[in-house]
Write a protein that holds these residues in place. Sequence first.
Motif, PDB file in Angstrom:
ATOM      1  N   GLU A 190      55.203  28.997  17.406  1.00  0.00           N
ATOM      2  CA  GLU A 190      56.194  30.070  17.279  1.00  0.00           C
ATOM      3  C   GLU A 190      57.371  29.612  16.429  1.00  0.00           C
ATOM      4  O   GLU A 190      57.870  30.365  15.588  1.00  0.00           O
ATOM      5  N   ALA A 191      57.821  28.374  16.630  1.00  0.00           N
ATOM      6  CA  ALA A 191      58.937  27.835  15.855  1.00  0.00           C
ATOM      7  C   ALA A 191      58.566  27.728  14.377  1.00  0.00           C
ATOM      8  O   ALA A 191      59.383  28.060  13.502  1.00  0.00           O
ATOM      9  N   ILE A 192      57.356  27.286  14.092  1.00  0.00           N
ATOM     10  CA  ILE A 192      56.890  27.178  12.703  1.00  0.00           C
ATOM     11  C   ILE A 192      56.797  28.568  12.081  1.00  0.00           C
ATOM     12  O   ILE A 192      57.211  28.773  10.935  1.00  0.00           O
ATOM     13  N   TYR A 193      56.244  29.510  12.821  1.00  0.00           N
ATOM     14  CA  TYR A 193      56.148  30.890  12.315  1.00  0.00           C
ATOM     15  C   TYR A 193      57.533  31.418  11.963  1.00  0.00           C
ATOM     16  O   TYR A 193      57.742  32.010  10.896  1.00  0.00           O
ATOM     17  N   MET A 234      56.430  14.456  26.727  1.00  0.00           N
ATOM     18  CA  MET A 234      55.857  15.556  25.974  1.00  0.00           C
ATOM     19  C   MET A 234      56.986  16.418  25.433  1.00  0.00           C
ATOM     20  O   MET A 234      58.005  16.561  26.072  1.00  0.00           O
ATOM     21  N   SER A 235      56.742  16.993  24.252  1.00  0.00           N
ATOM     22  CA  SER A 235      57.820  17.796  23.706  1.00  0.00           C
ATOM     23  C   SER A 235      57.339  18.773  22.645  1.00  0.00           C
ATOM     24  O   SER A 235      56.329  18.547  21.977  1.00  0.00           O
ATOM     25  N   VAL A 236      58.103  19.829  22.511  1.00  0.00           N
ATOM     26  CA  VAL A 236      57.859  20.803  21.457  1.00  0.00           C
ATOM     27  C   VAL A 236      58.088  20.140  20.103  1.00  0.00           C
ATOM     28  O   VAL A 236      57.355  20.392  19.143  1.00  0.00           O
ATOM     29  N   GLU A 237      59.092  19.252  20.031  1.00  0.00           N
ATOM     30  CA  GLU A 237      59.394  18.572  18.764  1.00  0.00           C
ATOM     31  C   GLU A 237      58.189  17.756  18.282  1.00  0.00           C
ATOM     32  O   GLU A 237      57.891  17.718  17.088  1.00  0.00           O
ATOM     33  N   SER A 238      57.504  17.108  19.200  1.00  0.00           N
ATOM     34  CA  SER A 238      56.318  16.336  18.849  1.00  0.00           C
ATOM     35  C   SER A 238      55.228  17.262  18.320  1.00  0.00           C
ATOM     36  O   SER A 238      54.549  16.942  17.337  1.00  0.00           O
ATOM     37  N   ALA A 239      55.076  18.407  18.951  1.00  0.00           N
ATOM     38  CA  ALA A 239      54.072  19.378  18.507  1.00  0.00           C
ATOM     39  C   ALA A 239      54.422  19.932  17.127  1.00  0.00           C
ATOM     40  O   ALA A 239      53.536  20.113  16.282  1.00  0.00           O
ATOM     41  N   VAL A 240      55.705  20.181  16.871  1.00  0.00           N
ATOM     42  CA  VAL A 240      56.134  20.651  15.548  1.00  0.00           C
ATOM     43  C   VAL A 240      55.803  19.590  14.502  1.00  0.00           C
ATOM     44  O   VAL A 240      55.272  19.896  13.427  1.00  0.00           O
ATOM     45  N   ALA A 241      56.089  18.334  14.803  1.00  0.00           N
ATOM     46  CA  ALA A 241      55.788  17.246  13.868  1.00  0.00           C
ATOM     47  C   ALA A 241      54.285  17.174  13.599  1.00  0.00           C
ATOM     48  O   ALA A 241      53.856  16.965  12.454  1.00  0.00           O
ATOM     49  N   TYR A 242      53.486  17.357  14.639  1.00  0.00           N
ATOM     50  CA  TYR A 242      52.026  17.348  14.488  1.00  0.00           C
ATOM     51  C   TYR A 242      51.571  18.481  13.564  1.00  0.00           C
ATOM     52  O   TYR A 242      50.784  18.268  12.638  1.00  0.00           O
ATOM     53  N   ILE A 243      52.086  19.678  13.792  1.00  0.00           N
ATOM     54  CA  ILE A 243      51.710  20.829  12.965  1.00  0.00           C
ATOM     55  C   ILE A 243      52.102  20.589  11.512  1.00  0.00           C
ATOM     56  O   ILE A 243      51.320  20.852  10.591  1.00  0.00           O
ATOM     57  N   LYS A 244      53.305  20.078  11.299  1.00  0.00           N
ATOM     58  CA  LYS A 244      53.751  19.814   9.926  1.00  0.00           C
ATOM     59  C   LYS A 244      52.859  18.775   9.255  1.00  0.00           C
ATOM     60  O   LYS A 244      52.540  18.894   8.068  1.00  0.00           O
TER      61      LYS A 244
END
Length: 65
Positions: free
Chosen positions: A54-57, A1-11
């Motif tokens: 938060e990273a996307i924001y 699991m990772s924040v990077e995966s979540a960022v990719a999902y959001i994008k």
Amino acid sequence: MSVESAVAYIKRMRSDEDFRKKMNDLSEDEAASWAAIKESGYEFSMSEFKKAQEAIYEEHGITPM
């Protein structure tokens, strides 16, 4: 699991209309929604998703309400 995966999902949710519709159609069923996320190649927890938000924001200069 990772924040990077979540960022990719959001994008992807922001850029792929068909994917966004598919995921939104499943949003009422939490188990089906998480299964579809995983089947799509993303692996993250809810806390990692929140960190990704938060990273996307920050990336876009958005201040959440």
